[in-house]
Write a protein that holds these residues in place. Sequence first.
Motif, PDB file in Angstrom:
ATOM      1  N   ASP A  17     -14.846 193.987  55.574  1.00 42.10           N
ATOM      2  CA  ASP A  17     -14.642 192.569  55.242  1.00 42.10           C
ATOM      3  C   ASP A  17     -15.897 191.953  54.650  1.00 42.10           C
ATOM      4  N   PHE A  18     -17.036 192.227  55.264  1.00 42.89           N
ATOM      5  CA  PHE A  18     -18.294 191.646  54.801  1.00 42.89           C
ATOM      6  C   PHE A  18     -18.571 192.035  53.348  1.00 42.89           C
ATOM      7  N   ILE A  19     -18.461 193.314  53.059  1.00 43.44           N
ATOM      8  CA  ILE A  19     -18.773 193.806  51.709  1.00 43.44           C
ATOM      9  C   ILE A  19     -17.802 193.251  50.671  1.00 43.44           C
ATOM     10  N   PHE A  20     -16.517 193.307  50.980  1.00 41.59           N
ATOM     11  CA  PHE A  20     -15.524 192.894  49.992  1.00 41.59           C
ATOM     12  C   PHE A  20     -15.337 191.379  49.907  1.00 41.59           C
ATOM     13  N   THR A  21     -15.885 190.643  50.855  1.00 42.84           N
ATOM     14  CA  THR A  21     -15.754 189.185  50.821  1.00 42.84           C
ATOM     15  C   THR A  21     -16.991 188.505  50.248  1.00 42.84           C
ATOM     16  N   LEU A  22     -18.111 189.197  50.169  1.00 42.52           N
ATOM     17  CA  LEU A  22     -19.329 188.590  49.619  1.00 42.52           C
ATOM     18  C   LEU A  22     -19.113 187.904  48.267  1.00 42.52           C
ATOM     19  N   PRO A  23     -18.351 188.478  47.343  1.00 47.31           N
ATOM     20  CA  PRO A  23     -18.166 187.794  46.054  1.00 47.31           C
ATOM     21  C   PRO A  23     -17.441 186.445  46.155  1.00 47.31           C
ATOM     22  N   PHE A  24     -16.759 186.195  47.251  1.00 51.97           N
ATOM     23  CA  PHE A  24     -16.033 184.935  47.420  1.00 51.97           C
ATOM     24  C   PHE A  24     -16.887 183.847  48.075  1.00 51.97           C
ATOM     25  N   LEU A  25     -18.108 184.195  48.446  1.00 54.88           N
ATOM     26  CA  LEU A  25     -18.949 183.315  49.249  1.00 54.88           C
ATOM     27  C   LEU A  25     -19.478 182.101  48.495  1.00 54.88           C
ATOM     28  N   THR A  26     -19.862 182.264  47.247  1.00 57.18           N
ATOM     29  CA  THR A  26     -20.445 181.149  46.485  1.00 57.18           C
ATOM     30  C   THR A  26     -19.709 180.991  45.162  1.00 57.18           C
ATOM     31  N   PHE A  53     -11.685 176.322  47.707  1.00 53.38           N
ATOM     32  CA  PHE A  53     -10.912 177.031  48.727  1.00 53.38           C
ATOM     33  C   PHE A  53     -11.269 178.511  48.786  1.00 53.38           C
ATOM     34  N   VAL A  54     -11.569 179.110  47.643  1.00 54.45           N
ATOM     35  CA  VAL A  54     -12.029 180.499  47.622  1.00 54.45           C
ATOM     36  C   VAL A  54     -13.333 180.613  48.412  1.00 54.45           C
ATOM     37  N   ASN A  55     -14.250 179.681  48.192  1.00 55.07           N
ATOM     38  CA  ASN A  55     -15.541 179.716  48.894  1.00 55.07           C
ATOM     39  C   ASN A  55     -15.392 179.413  50.379  1.00 55.07           C
ATOM     40  N   LEU A  56     -14.482 178.524  50.754  1.00 59.57           N
ATOM     41  CA  LEU A  56     -14.226 178.274  52.173  1.00 59.57           C
ATOM     42  C   LEU A  56     -13.686 179.533  52.835  1.00 59.57           C
ATOM     43  N   PHE A  57     -12.732 180.177  52.190  1.00 60.47           N
ATOM     44  CA  PHE A  57     -12.183 181.443  52.688  1.00 60.47           C
ATOM     45  C   PHE A  57     -13.304 182.475  52.837  1.00 60.47           C
ATOM     46  N   GLY A  58     -14.114 182.618  51.797  1.00 53.86           N
ATOM     47  CA  GLY A  58     -15.212 183.583  51.836  1.00 53.86           C
ATOM     48  C   GLY A  58     -16.183 183.291  52.956  1.00 53.86           C
ATOM     49  N   SER A  59     -16.499 182.026  53.157  1.00 54.47           N
ATOM     50  CA  SER A  59     -17.449 181.634  54.201  1.00 54.47           C
ATOM     51  C   SER A  59     -16.946 181.993  55.589  1.00 54.47           C
ATOM     52  N   ILE A  60     -15.706 181.670  55.882  1.00 52.31           N
ATOM     53  CA  ILE A  60     -15.203 181.917  57.237  1.00 52.31           C
ATOM     54  C   ILE A  60     -15.017 183.409  57.494  1.00 52.31           C
ATOM     55  N   VAL A  61     -14.619 184.157  56.479  1.00 55.65           N
ATOM     56  CA  VAL A  61     -14.472 185.607  56.672  1.00 55.65           C
ATOM     57  C   VAL A  61     -15.837 186.265  56.870  1.00 55.65           C
ATOM     58  N   ILE A  62     -16.853 185.797  56.156  1.00 52.35           N
ATOM     59  CA  ILE A  62     -18.201 186.336  56.343  1.00 52.35           C
ATOM     60  C   ILE A  62     -18.693 186.056  57.768  1.00 52.35           C
TER      61      ILE A  62
END
Length: 141
Positions: A17-26, A53-62
């Motif tokens: 999750d961490f690796i594949f979600t990093l691009p959604f973080l910012t 919303f993409v960045n919110l999703f990325g933040s919470i998953v990270i």
Amino acid sequence: MNIMQYQKIVRASALYDFIFTLPFLTPWTFLVLHKTLNAISPVPHFDPIHILFVNLFGSIVIVWSILRIRSPLPLYGFYDSIGRLLFSTWFFYNIVFYQAHPVLVLFAVLEVLWFIIQAYGYHKIRKNFSSTPSVAINDLS
């Protein structure tokens, strides 16, 4: 399966999750991802509200990933399996009813696999603990 084996599964799913979600973080990392996906197959334009919303999703998953990496409790693996079932449901819903990007199929399959691995693993350790009278089920949290 014992708890230490299951904790490795929980940690591995969190690393995934961490690796594949990093691009959604910012917004900047998402822009790079968006351009990359667009090179594979056309993707729709994202307005600023979509990127939020993409960045919110990325933040919470990270954050959820870091929690499971640092503390891979079996109960977290169980809850993560439920989340993966929900994620895969919405991935497949999008694939069936909308023009889904081909990458969604890959992510949907991976979510189902992680769901099965974690849910089955949690079931196995609960079964092992319920047959051990000296260990309370609360020890799984």
